[in-house]
Design an enzyme around this catalytic site. Structure first.
Site, PDB file in Angstrom:
ATOM      1  N   GLU A 158      -3.833   7.427  -4.365  1.00  0.00           N
ATOM      2  CA  GLU A 158      -4.271   6.902  -5.666  1.00  0.00           C
ATOM      3  C   GLU A 158      -5.613   7.513  -6.066  1.00  0.00           C
ATOM      4  O   GLU A 158      -6.467   7.681  -5.193  1.00  0.00           O
ATOM      5  CB  GLU A 158      -4.404   5.382  -5.586  1.00  0.00           C
ATOM      6  CG  GLU A 158      -3.073   4.726  -5.297  1.00  0.00           C
ATOM      7  CD  GLU A 158      -3.159   3.210  -5.173  1.00  0.00           C
ATOM      8  OE1 GLU A 158      -4.218   2.634  -5.490  1.00  0.00           O
ATOM      9  OE2 GLU A 158      -2.161   2.609  -4.769  1.00  0.00           O
ATOM     10  N   ARG A 190       0.864  -1.176   0.000  1.00  0.00           N
ATOM     11  CA  ARG A 190       0.000   0.000   0.000  1.00  0.00           C
ATOM     12  C   ARG A 190       0.901   1.226   0.000  1.00  0.00           C
ATOM     13  O   ARG A 190       1.919   1.262   0.696  1.00  0.00           O
ATOM     14  CB  ARG A 190      -0.906   0.028   1.239  1.00  0.00           C
ATOM     15  CG  ARG A 190      -2.106  -0.902   1.180  1.00  0.00           C
ATOM     16  CD  ARG A 190      -3.121  -0.478   0.104  1.00  0.00           C
ATOM     17  NE  ARG A 190      -4.298  -1.323   0.071  1.00  0.00           N
ATOM     18  CZ  ARG A 190      -4.445  -2.405  -0.704  1.00  0.00           C
ATOM     19  NH1 ARG A 190      -3.471  -2.774  -1.517  1.00  0.00           N
ATOM     20  NH2 ARG A 190      -5.567  -3.096  -0.680  1.00  0.00           N
ATOM     21  N   HIS A 212      -1.307   0.215  -9.829  1.00  0.00           N
ATOM     22  CA  HIS A 212      -1.956  -0.734  -8.900  1.00  0.00           C
ATOM     23  C   HIS A 212      -2.563  -1.934  -9.644  1.00  0.00           C
ATOM     24  O   HIS A 212      -3.778  -2.138  -9.648  1.00  0.00           O
ATOM     25  CB  HIS A 212      -3.025  -0.016  -8.058  1.00  0.00           C
ATOM     26  CG  HIS A 212      -3.317  -0.740  -6.768  1.00  0.00           C
ATOM     27  ND1 HIS A 212      -3.697  -0.109  -5.608  1.00  0.00           N
ATOM     28  CD2 HIS A 212      -3.287  -2.066  -6.459  1.00  0.00           C
ATOM     29  CE1 HIS A 212      -3.879  -1.003  -4.651  1.00  0.00           C
ATOM     30  NE2 HIS A 212      -3.641  -2.210  -5.151  1.00  0.00           N
TER      31      HIS A 212
END
Ligand code: GLV
Length: 302
Positions: free
Chosen positions: A245, A216, A263
């Site tokens: 993000e 993360r 991602h």
């Protein structure tokens, strides 16, 4: 028959376990929700769904869900561990190679017409084979990356909060960071892993080292990472996740020797289908009065 809210389009066939239930794309009068990691469920959001019994996320990470708040409200929260380990480890290992061998930077040169011919001293990366890999977070995905490293004759160290008692365990994160040639992050995002790789810890890494993050974004201080790359205090970085993000820190976008992916750690057809199916299966189980294997707060079902 229950009403199930699915917040996003799922891969074909993955909702089969929910046959017999009414699947909707909006509304709050639902007993179950299947969501993804961009849907935030804090206490206030949960309060909007008064009939909610279960919330299943199509992700292994669940930092977007306030599990304690869900528990208080009697909502069973499920995630999708296990089915994405190998796929995510493939991507992490891909980033290890791509960053160490400067794939993005040298390909960009070629595409920009800057490749004027073979050069013995041009575009030199770092060897992956034989290097020391430091795996931070030694759960299922960290272990899957370590297995791949064995095929590259890498020495593998690992650090986790709880001692594993296994060869390669390093109790002090600082020691692992100072020793490893490649550091790959595999911790969940929690209060104690937020900014785990901060300015001070980045400074402990070798100037020849490579940092890879597929966990993360907030686990790394992006500003400090960009600075280390700019100043040549870190050789390269491979990132799949970001602090905010889909925004990517402008300094990271411009940082040298950096591979940036959007991602996509678990993004294969087979794995995303398996993840979505597992989430739907967990919802089916809760609605049928069963306790799914992937429940994060099974006490609410007792
Ligand atoms: C992806 O990041 C996941 O948590 O599944």
């Amino acid at each position: 028959m229950a009403r199930v809210l699915i917040t996003t389009e799922l891969p074909p066939g993955s909702t089969d376990p929910l046959s017999g239930h009414e699947v909707v794309g909006a509304g709050t009068d639902v007993e179950a929700i299947v969501c993804q990691l961009t849907d935030r469920f804090d206490a206030e959001t949960l309060d909007r769904y008064r009939e909610l019994r279960t919330l299943a996320t199509v992700s292994v990470g669940f930092d977007h869900i306030d599990v304690d708040a869900a528990t208080t409200r009697g909502v069973a929260v499920c995630n999708t561990p296990g089915v994405l380990d190998e796929t995510t480890a493939d991507l992490a290992f891909g980033l290890i190679i791509a960053a160490s061998r400067l794939f993005w930077t040298v390909e960009a040169d070629l595409r920009a017409g800057l490749w004027t011919g073979f050069g013995l001293l041009d575009r030199l990366g770092r060897d992956v084979h034989g290097a020391t890999l430091g795996v931070v977070g030694y759960g299922r995905i960290g272990r899957a990356v370590a297995r791949r490293a064995a095929g590259f004759d890498m020495a593998v160290l690992h650090h986790s909060r709880t001692p594993t008692g296994e060869p390669g365990f390093v109790a002090e994160l600082e020691e692992l960071l100072a020793t490893a040639d490649v550091v790959s992050l595999h911790v969940p995002l929690t209060a104690s892993t937020r900014r785990l790789i901060d300015r001070r810890r980045l400074a402990l890494m070798k100037a020849t080292a490579v940092l890879v993050n597929t966990s993360r974004g907030p686990v790394v201080d992006e500003e400090a990472l960009a600075e280390a790359l700019e100043e040549g205090r870190l050789f390269a970085a491979g990132l799949d996740v970001y602090e905010r993000e889909p925004a990517v820190h402008t300094r990271l976008l411009a940082a040298p020797r950096t591979v940036l992916l959007p991602h996509v750690g678990s993004a294969t057809v087979a794995t995303r289908t398996a993840m979505a199916r597992l989430a739907c299966e967990s919802v089916r189980a809760v609605l049928a009065g069963e306790v799914p294997a992937t429940c994060l707060n099974p006490a609410v079902l007792a």
